[in-house]
Design a protein around this motif. Sequence first.
Motif, PDB file in Angstrom:
ATOM      1  N   MET A   1      -6.655  -6.388   4.154  1.00  0.00           N
ATOM      2  CA  MET A   1      -5.030  -6.071   3.965  1.00  0.00           C
ATOM      3  C   MET A   1      -4.653  -7.599   4.441  1.00  0.00           C
ATOM      4  SD  MET A   1      -2.536  -3.347   5.701  1.00  0.00           S
ATOM      5  CE  MET A   1      -3.224  -2.101   4.578  1.00  0.00           C
ATOM      6  N   THR A   2      -3.819  -8.321   3.568  1.00  0.00           N
ATOM      7  CA  THR A   2      -2.969  -9.592   4.026  1.00  0.00           C
ATOM      8  C   THR A   2      -1.837  -9.092   4.946  1.00  0.00           C
ATOM      9  OG1 THR A   2      -1.329  -9.268   2.177  1.00  0.00           O
ATOM     10  CG2 THR A   2      -3.583 -10.494   1.575  1.00  0.00           C
ATOM     11  N   ALA A   3      -1.295 -10.513   5.577  1.00  0.00           N
ATOM     12  CA  ALA A   3      -0.285 -10.020   6.477  1.00  0.00           C
ATOM     13  C   ALA A   3       1.061  -9.686   5.571  1.00  0.00           C
ATOM     14  CB  ALA A   3      -0.021 -11.425   7.111  1.00  0.00           C
ATOM     15  N   GLU A   4       1.248 -10.161   4.358  1.00  0.00           N
ATOM     16  CA  GLU A   4       2.246  -9.800   3.699  1.00  0.00           C
ATOM     17  C   GLU A   4       2.292  -8.130   3.287  1.00  0.00           C
ATOM     18  OE1 GLU A   4       2.625 -11.946   0.160  1.00  0.00           O
ATOM     19  OE2 GLU A   4       3.504 -13.849   1.225  1.00  0.00           O
ATOM     20  N   THR A   5       1.126  -7.659   2.912  1.00  0.00           N
ATOM     21  CA  THR A   5       0.707  -6.068   2.744  1.00  0.00           C
ATOM     22  C   THR A   5       0.837  -5.288   4.068  1.00  0.00           C
ATOM     23  OG1 THR A   5      -0.741  -6.816   0.893  1.00  0.00           O
ATOM     24  CG2 THR A   5      -0.896  -4.525   1.736  1.00  0.00           C
ATOM     25  N   SER A   6       0.509  -6.040   5.059  1.00  0.00           N
ATOM     26  CA  SER A   6       0.491  -5.213   6.196  1.00  0.00           C
ATOM     27  C   SER A   6       2.003  -5.232   6.757  1.00  0.00           C
ATOM     28  CB  SER A   6      -0.002  -5.990   7.542  1.00  0.00           C
ATOM     29  OG  SER A   6       0.223  -5.360   8.553  1.00  0.00           O
ATOM     30  N   ASP A   7       3.034  -6.356   6.646  1.00  0.00           N
ATOM     31  CA  ASP A   7       4.090  -6.252   6.832  1.00  0.00           C
ATOM     32  C   ASP A   7       5.118  -5.290   5.885  1.00  0.00           C
ATOM     33  OD1 ASP A   7       4.053  -8.101   8.873  1.00  0.00           O
ATOM     34  OD2 ASP A   7       4.925  -9.754   7.725  1.00  0.00           O
ATOM     35  N   GLU A   8       4.820  -5.276   4.573  1.00  0.00           N
ATOM     36  CA  GLU A   8       5.169  -4.372   3.694  1.00  0.00           C
ATOM     37  C   GLU A   8       5.095  -2.785   4.052  1.00  0.00           C
ATOM     38  OE1 GLU A   8       5.931  -3.858  -1.211  1.00  0.00           O
ATOM     39  OE2 GLU A   8       4.293  -5.029  -0.359  1.00  0.00           O
ATOM     40  N   LEU A   9       3.689  -2.602   4.360  1.00  0.00           N
ATOM     41  CA  LEU A   9       3.330  -1.318   4.652  1.00  0.00           C
ATOM     42  C   LEU A   9       4.051  -0.853   5.836  1.00  0.00           C
ATOM     43  CD1 LEU A   9       1.720   1.298   4.476  1.00  0.00           C
ATOM     44  CD2 LEU A   9      -0.032  -0.019   5.766  1.00  0.00           C
ATOM     45  N   ALA A  10       4.155  -1.637   6.937  1.00  0.00           N
ATOM     46  CA  ALA A  10       4.989  -1.345   8.138  1.00  0.00           C
ATOM     47  C   ALA A  10       6.554  -0.938   7.754  1.00  0.00           C
ATOM     48  CB  ALA A  10       5.029  -2.322   9.216  1.00  0.00           C
ATOM     49  N   ALA A  11       7.110  -1.810   6.897  1.00  0.00           N
ATOM     50  CA  ALA A  11       8.446  -1.403   6.522  1.00  0.00           C
ATOM     51  C   ALA A  11       8.398  -0.121   5.771  1.00  0.00           C
ATOM     52  CB  ALA A  11       9.039  -2.646   5.643  1.00  0.00           C
ATOM     53  N   VAL A  12       7.658   0.025   4.965  1.00  0.00           N
ATOM     54  CA  VAL A  12       7.760   1.300   3.917  1.00  0.00           C
ATOM     55  C   VAL A  12       7.602   2.519   4.912  1.00  0.00           C
ATOM     56  CG1 VAL A  12       6.556   2.668   2.345  1.00  0.00           C
ATOM     57  CG2 VAL A  12       6.920   0.264   1.948  1.00  0.00           C
ATOM     58  N   GLN A  13       6.648   2.231   6.042  1.00  0.00           N
ATOM     59  CA  GLN A  13       6.477   3.543   7.239  1.00  0.00           C
ATOM     60  C   GLN A  13       7.563   3.716   7.973  1.00  0.00           C
ATOM     61  OE1 GLN A  13       3.924   5.699   7.258  1.00  0.00           O
ATOM     62  NE2 GLN A  13       2.034   4.514   7.367  1.00  0.00           N
ATOM     63  N   ALA A  14       8.603   2.484   8.062  1.00  0.00           N
ATOM     64  CA  ALA A  14       9.846   2.736   8.894  1.00  0.00           C
ATOM     65  C   ALA A  14      10.778   3.460   8.003  1.00  0.00           C
ATOM     66  CB  ALA A  14      10.199   1.410   9.093  1.00  0.00           C
ATOM     67  N   ALA A  15      10.704   3.215   6.841  1.00  0.00           N
ATOM     68  CA  ALA A  15      11.711   3.773   5.864  1.00  0.00           C
ATOM     69  C   ALA A  15      11.179   5.450   5.837  1.00  0.00           C
ATOM     70  CB  ALA A  15      11.590   3.214   4.393  1.00  0.00           C
ATOM     71  N   LEU A  16      10.024   5.669   5.693  1.00  0.00           N
ATOM     72  CA  LEU A  16       9.474   6.634   5.705  1.00  0.00           C
ATOM     73  C   LEU A  16       9.913   7.849   6.892  1.00  0.00           C
ATOM     74  CD1 LEU A  16       7.901   9.176   4.479  1.00  0.00           C
ATOM     75  CD2 LEU A  16       5.813   8.164   5.328  1.00  0.00           C
ATOM     76  N   ALA A  17       9.932   6.965   8.196  1.00  0.00           N
ATOM     77  CA  ALA A  17      10.241   8.019   9.479  1.00  0.00           C
ATOM     78  C   ALA A  17      11.724   8.095   9.131  1.00  0.00           C
ATOM     79  CB  ALA A  17       9.837   6.894  10.678  1.00  0.00           C
ATOM     80  N   ALA A  18      12.409   7.079   8.663  1.00  0.00           N
ATOM     81  CA  ALA A  18      14.038   7.295   8.655  1.00  0.00           C
ATOM     82  C   ALA A  18      14.367   8.166   7.610  1.00  0.00           C
ATOM     83  CB  ALA A  18      14.580   6.042   8.219  1.00  0.00           C
ATOM     84  N   GLU A  19      13.652   8.498   6.433  1.00  0.00           N
ATOM     85  CA  GLU A  19      13.791   9.700   5.690  1.00  0.00           C
ATOM     86  C   GLU A  19      13.458  10.927   6.325  1.00  0.00           C
ATOM     87  OE1 GLU A  19      15.697   9.633   2.920  1.00  0.00           O
ATOM     88  OE2 GLU A  19      15.616   7.716   2.126  1.00  0.00           O
ATOM     89  N   HIS A  20      12.452  10.926   6.941  1.00  0.00           N
ATOM     90  CA  HIS A  20      11.986  12.099   7.674  1.00  0.00           C
ATOM     91  C   HIS A  20      13.226  12.833   8.686  1.00  0.00           C
ATOM     92  CE1 HIS A  20       7.788  12.927   6.541  1.00  0.00           C
ATOM     93  NE2 HIS A  20       7.364  11.523   7.112  1.00  0.00           N
ATOM     94  N   ALA A  21      13.707  11.854   9.561  1.00  0.00           N
ATOM     95  CA  ALA A  21      14.998  12.144  10.417  1.00  0.00           C
ATOM     96  C   ALA A  21      16.160  12.443   9.552  1.00  0.00           C
ATOM     97  CB  ALA A  21      15.071  10.730  11.231  1.00  0.00           C
ATOM     98  N   ALA A  22      16.277  11.871   8.157  1.00  0.00           N
ATOM     99  CA  ALA A  22      17.383  12.065   7.595  1.00  0.00           C
ATOM    100  C   ALA A  22      17.348  13.697   6.791  1.00  0.00           C
ATOM    101  CB  ALA A  22      17.599  11.478   6.554  1.00  0.00           C
ATOM    102  N   VAL A  23      16.079  14.029   6.442  1.00  0.00           N
ATOM    103  CA  VAL A  23      15.969  15.287   6.154  1.00  0.00           C
ATOM    104  C   VAL A  23      16.252  16.413   7.164  1.00  0.00           C
ATOM    105  CG1 VAL A  23      14.268  17.085   5.489  1.00  0.00           C
ATOM    106  CG2 VAL A  23      14.357  14.639   4.300  1.00  0.00           C
ATOM    107  N   TYR A  24      15.820  16.036   8.428  1.00  0.00           N
ATOM    108  CA  TYR A  24      15.990  16.802   9.585  1.00  0.00           C
ATOM    109  C   TYR A  24      17.676  16.990   9.757  1.00  0.00           C
ATOM    110  CZ  TYR A  24      15.907  18.634  14.327  1.00  0.00           C
ATOM    111  OH  TYR A  24      16.238  19.576  15.447  1.00  0.00           O
TER     112      TYR A  24
END
Length: 159
Positions: A1-24
Motif C-alpha cells: 500500500m502506498t502512502a497516498e493510498t494509506s492517506d486516502e484510506l485513513a480519510a475514507v475511514q474518518a468519513a465512515l466514522a462520521a457517517e456512523h455518528a450522523a446515523v446515530y
Amino acid sequence: MTAETSDELAAVQAALAAEHAAVYGYGVVGGRVAGDHRKEAQAAYDGHRAQRDALRRTVRDLGGKPHAAAAAYELPFPVPDAAAAARLAAELEDRLAAVYADLVRAGGAARRKEAAAALRAAAVRAVRWRGSGVAFPGLVERATAGAPSGSPSASANAL
C-alpha cells in the motif's frame, strides 16, 4: 500500500466514522422534531445510511477493513427539545463537512469529486437546520468563534 493510498484510506475511514455518528445522531434528531422537520430528518437519516454503506464498500475497495459503528455516541450537548435537535443536526452536518474536506484533500480524482459533492450536501443541510450559513463550511474553526478545532473524528464515540 502506498502512502497516498494509506492517506486516502485513513480519510475514507474518518468519513465512515462520521457517517456512523450522523446515523446515530439523526436517530436522536428524528425523535425530537415533528412535521416537516421530521421528514427532513428522515431524509437525512436515509441519505447518511446510504453514504455510510458506500463508504464501507470504498474502504474494502482500498484494501481496508471498515470500522464498525460504536454502540452509542456522546452527544455534544443535551437534546431535550426540537430546537436542540435542530442544533444537533446542524452540528452533525458541520462535522461531516469537515471530514469530507479532509477527504477532498487526500482522495484521488474520482474520490475527490465524490467528497466535494458530500461536503456541499452537508453544508446545505447544515444551513437548512441552522437557518443561516457559515463563512467556511467544513472548517469549523473558522466558521464560529469558540468552536472546537481539529478533526471531528478525533474521538470515536463523540459526535
